[in-house]
Scaffold this motif. Sequence first.
Motif, PDB file in Angstrom:
ATOM      1  N   ALA A 167       0.827  -1.198   0.000  1.00 40.22           N
ATOM      2  CA  ALA A 167       0.000   0.000   0.000  1.00 40.22           C
ATOM      3  C   ALA A 167       0.868   1.257   0.000  1.00 40.22           C
ATOM      4  CB  ALA A 167      -0.913  -0.011   1.214  1.00 40.22           C
ATOM      5  N   GLY A 168       0.808   2.007  -1.091  1.00 38.46           N
ATOM      6  CA  GLY A 168       1.543   3.260  -1.168  1.00 38.46           C
ATOM      7  C   GLY A 168       3.033   3.114  -1.396  1.00 38.46           C
ATOM      8  N   THR A 169       3.515   1.934  -1.770  1.00 43.11           N
ATOM      9  CA  THR A 169       4.941   1.706  -1.974  1.00 43.11           C
ATOM     10  C   THR A 169       5.167   0.983  -3.287  1.00 43.11           C
ATOM     11  OG1 THR A 169       5.169   1.416   0.419  1.00 43.11           O
ATOM     12  CG2 THR A 169       7.054   0.799  -0.945  1.00 43.11           C
ATOM     13  N   SER A 170       6.244   1.342  -3.967  1.00 46.97           N
ATOM     14  CA  SER A 170       6.594   0.667  -5.219  1.00 46.97           C
ATOM     15  C   SER A 170       8.047   0.213  -5.160  1.00 46.97           C
ATOM     16  CB  SER A 170       6.388   1.614  -6.412  1.00 46.97           C
ATOM     17  OG  SER A 170       7.342   2.672  -6.388  1.00 46.97           O
ATOM     18  N   GLY A 171       8.437  -0.523  -6.161  1.00 48.97           N
ATOM     19  CA  GLY A 171       9.825  -0.975  -6.270  1.00 48.97           C
ATOM     20  C   GLY A 171      10.237  -1.009  -7.725  1.00 48.97           C
ATOM     21  N   HIS A 172      11.528  -1.139  -7.947  1.00 53.03           N
ATOM     22  CA  HIS A 172      12.016  -1.276  -9.321  1.00 53.03           C
ATOM     23  C   HIS A 172      13.250  -2.164  -9.325  1.00 53.03           C
ATOM     24  CE1 HIS A 172      15.487   1.328  -8.590  1.00 53.03           C
ATOM     25  NE2 HIS A 172      14.677   2.247  -8.083  1.00 53.03           N
ATOM     26  N   LEU A 173      13.621  -2.606 -10.487  1.00 53.17           N
ATOM     27  CA  LEU A 173      14.796  -3.464 -10.645  1.00 53.17           C
ATOM     28  C   LEU A 173      16.050  -2.754 -10.147  1.00 53.17           C
ATOM     29  CD1 LEU A 173      15.735  -6.198 -12.192  1.00 53.17           C
ATOM     30  CD2 LEU A 173      16.521  -4.586 -13.937  1.00 53.17           C
ATOM     31  N   LEU A 174      16.916  -3.486  -9.444  1.00 48.73           N
ATOM     32  CA  LEU A 174      18.247  -2.980  -9.131  1.00 48.73           C
ATOM     33  C   LEU A 174      19.227  -3.393 -10.221  1.00 48.73           C
ATOM     34  CD1 LEU A 174      18.535  -3.506  -5.266  1.00 48.73           C
ATOM     35  CD2 LEU A 174      17.656  -1.556  -6.545  1.00 48.73           C
ATOM     36  N   GLY A 175      19.158  -4.632 -10.652  1.00 52.81           N
ATOM     37  CA  GLY A 175      19.888  -5.050 -11.848  1.00 52.81           C
ATOM     38  C   GLY A 175      21.217  -5.736 -11.626  1.00 52.81           C
ATOM     39  N   GLY A 176      21.704  -5.796 -10.381  1.00 48.52           N
ATOM     40  CA  GLY A 176      22.995  -6.414 -10.150  1.00 48.52           C
ATOM     41  C   GLY A 176      23.024  -7.879 -10.531  1.00 48.52           C
ATOM     42  N   ALA A 177      22.003  -8.630 -10.126  1.00 45.38           N
ATOM     43  CA  ALA A 177      21.944 -10.056 -10.447  1.00 45.38           C
ATOM     44  C   ALA A 177      21.825 -10.267 -11.948  1.00 45.38           C
ATOM     45  CB  ALA A 177      20.763 -10.700  -9.721  1.00 45.38           C
ATOM     46  N   LEU A 178      20.967  -9.517 -12.596  1.00 43.58           N
ATOM     47  CA  LEU A 178      20.772  -9.657 -14.031  1.00 43.58           C
ATOM     48  C   LEU A 178      22.067  -9.409 -14.787  1.00 43.58           C
ATOM     49  CD1 LEU A 178      18.904 -10.036 -16.456  1.00 43.58           C
ATOM     50  CD2 LEU A 178      18.393  -7.589 -16.348  1.00 43.58           C
ATOM     51  N   ALA A 179      22.767  -8.347 -14.447  1.00 40.03           N
ATOM     52  CA  ALA A 179      24.011  -8.016 -15.139  1.00 40.03           C
ATOM     53  C   ALA A 179      25.084  -9.069 -14.890  1.00 40.03           C
ATOM     54  CB  ALA A 179      24.505  -6.637 -14.694  1.00 40.03           C
ATOM     55  N   ALA A 180      25.229  -9.500 -13.639  1.00 40.53           N
ATOM     56  CA  ALA A 180      26.273 -10.473 -13.309  1.00 40.53           C
ATOM     57  C   ALA A 180      26.060 -11.784 -14.045  1.00 40.53           C
ATOM     58  CB  ALA A 180      26.296 -10.712 -11.799  1.00 40.53           C
ATOM     59  N   ILE A 181      24.823 -12.239 -14.136  1.00 37.35           N
ATOM     60  CA  ILE A 181      24.539 -13.532 -14.777  1.00 37.35           C
ATOM     61  C   ILE A 181      24.684 -13.436 -16.289  1.00 37.35           C
ATOM     62  CG2 ILE A 181      22.728 -15.248 -15.163  1.00 37.35           C
ATOM     63  CD1 ILE A 181      21.717 -14.439 -12.292  1.00 37.35           C
ATOM     64  N   LEU A 182      24.288 -12.311 -16.869  1.00 35.99           N
ATOM     65  CA  LEU A 182      24.362 -12.183 -18.323  1.00 35.99           C
ATOM     66  C   LEU A 182      25.779 -11.936 -18.822  1.00 35.99           C
ATOM     67  CD1 LEU A 182      21.182 -10.093 -19.265  1.00 35.99           C
ATOM     68  CD2 LEU A 182      21.566 -12.542 -19.594  1.00 35.99           C
ATOM     69  N   VAL A 183      26.532 -11.064 -18.167  1.00 31.47           N
ATOM     70  CA  VAL A 183      27.838 -10.670 -18.714  1.00 31.47           C
ATOM     71  C   VAL A 183      29.005 -10.885 -17.759  1.00 31.47           C
ATOM     72  CG1 VAL A 183      26.880  -9.024 -20.362  1.00 31.47           C
ATOM     73  CG2 VAL A 183      27.423  -8.257 -18.039  1.00 31.47           C
ATOM     74  N   GLY A 184      28.754 -11.405 -16.549  1.00 25.71           N
ATOM     75  CA  GLY A 184      29.827 -11.665 -15.609  1.00 25.71           C
ATOM     76  C   GLY A 184      29.816 -10.681 -14.459  1.00 25.71           C
ATOM     77  N   PRO A 185      30.313 -11.068 -13.289  1.00 25.57           N
ATOM     78  CA  PRO A 185      30.226 -10.217 -12.106  1.00 25.57           C
ATOM     79  C   PRO A 185      31.028  -8.932 -12.201  1.00 25.57           C
ATOM     80  CG  PRO A 185      31.584 -12.154 -11.676  1.00 25.57           C
ATOM     81  CD  PRO A 185      30.923 -12.382 -12.994  1.00 25.57           C
ATOM     82  N   TYR A 186      32.235  -8.978 -12.758  1.00 21.15           N
ATOM     83  CA  TYR A 186      33.039  -7.759 -12.867  1.00 21.15           C
ATOM     84  C   TYR A 186      32.389  -6.779 -13.843  1.00 21.15           C
ATOM     85  CZ  TYR A 186      36.688 -10.489 -10.556  1.00 21.15           C
ATOM     86  OH  TYR A 186      37.398 -11.262  -9.664  1.00 21.15           O
ATOM     87  N   THR A 187      32.005  -7.292 -15.001  1.00 13.66           N
ATOM     88  CA  THR A 187      31.335  -6.439 -15.976  1.00 13.66           C
ATOM     89  C   THR A 187      29.990  -5.979 -15.445  1.00 13.66           C
ATOM     90  OG1 THR A 187      32.400  -7.749 -17.717  1.00 13.66           O
ATOM     91  CG2 THR A 187      30.632  -6.267 -18.397  1.00 13.66           C
ATOM     92  N   GLY A 188      29.331  -6.813 -14.638  1.00 16.26           N
ATOM     93  CA  GLY A 188      28.052  -6.446 -14.049  1.00 16.26           C
ATOM     94  C   GLY A 188      28.158  -5.250 -13.132  1.00 16.26           C
ATOM     95  N   VAL A 189      29.218  -5.209 -12.316  1.00 19.66           N
ATOM     96  CA  VAL A 189      29.437  -4.042 -11.451  1.00 19.66           C
ATOM     97  C   VAL A 189      29.563  -2.780 -12.297  1.00 19.66           C
ATOM     98  CG1 VAL A 189      31.065  -2.933  -9.867  1.00 19.66           C
ATOM     99  CG2 VAL A 189      30.474  -5.350  -9.567  1.00 19.66           C
TER     100      VAL A 189
END
Length: 349
Positions: free
Chosen positions: A63-85
């Motif tokens: 109620a009255g609160t939203s959220g959005h993607l942070l993206g750290g997990a998505l980036a790390a898994i797709l292109v690697g943890p260093y590139t994800g940072v």
Amino acid sequence: MHVPDGFIDAPTSAVTGVVAAGALAVSLRGARRELGEERTAPLAGLVAAFIFAVQMLNFPVAAGTSGHLLGGALAAILVGPYTGVLCVSVVLLMQGVLFADGGLTALGVNITDMALVTTVVSYAVFRGLLAVLPRKRRSVTVASFAAALLSVPAAAVAFTLIYAIGGTTDVSIGKVATAMIGVHVLIGIGEAVITALTVGAVIAVRPDLVHGARGLRRRLRLRVNGELVDAPEPVAVPAAARTSRRTVWLTGLVASLVLAGFVSFYASADPDGLEKVAHDKGIDTKEKEHASADSPLADYGVKDVSDARLSGGLAGVIGVGVTVVAGSAVFWALRRRRGADVSPANTGL
């Protein structure tokens, strides 16, 4: 989760700035290895732009609160943890400088929290799960979901610790922790769904482009004369029979532009998790005006464009364009640097 100026005092912001700078330096070196293949650099720039676009899509969580993607997990898994940072850091830099989203003096806090913590935690969880799950593509999607789910409350814990050290208001840390972790567990569900769907979509067409899916297949072993030997590698699928890298890149770019330029208009207007907690608990009483508050793109709108839909859509499209160009430039430069480092002239042979 974008921390504005004034939430954290100057000494703590400076320390997190040093931590962020160190993390970026390490990531720049590590990303050279991850970007060694030609296919990775353009995908990394696209991942940064996609994260920017999806972060504009706030979804309701309570109620009255939203959220959005942070993206750290998505980036790390797709292109690697260093590139994800680096991907998430590029997004945070564009948001802070151009869109007045996330304080400039708090940039170190945001990179440490949203880029470093989320990437490290999610990739550790992801790799841990892949070690025990069946070595199948479906396992990558399942592990992606769990890794993303845990990365968001981990970032909330990290913010709480930073606030406990350098918060500028006298608010009980217990109350901050309870509120932050509680709402970000819910936001983590949205993060997990988006991450799993995106990773699953890329795996479906080009599993070789997903960093976290590489090396999943165990080499088939045959028993010959009582001994186990590696079976011959299967014949590779002709490139023409697969979706090309260019098609994947263009599809991702178009999706990012549509999300930021059109779908974002229908995003939730409720404050995100940190904004809601900060207002309810009084953390925002010493918030400072953003240094880029007069930016032509501040608050994700184009200055002097009166139509809200057009203004937000143009800002989103510009943001995607700037982010994909900036991110791609960084990753191509790193790849070229790696090429120079391993060239015959530098081998001493």
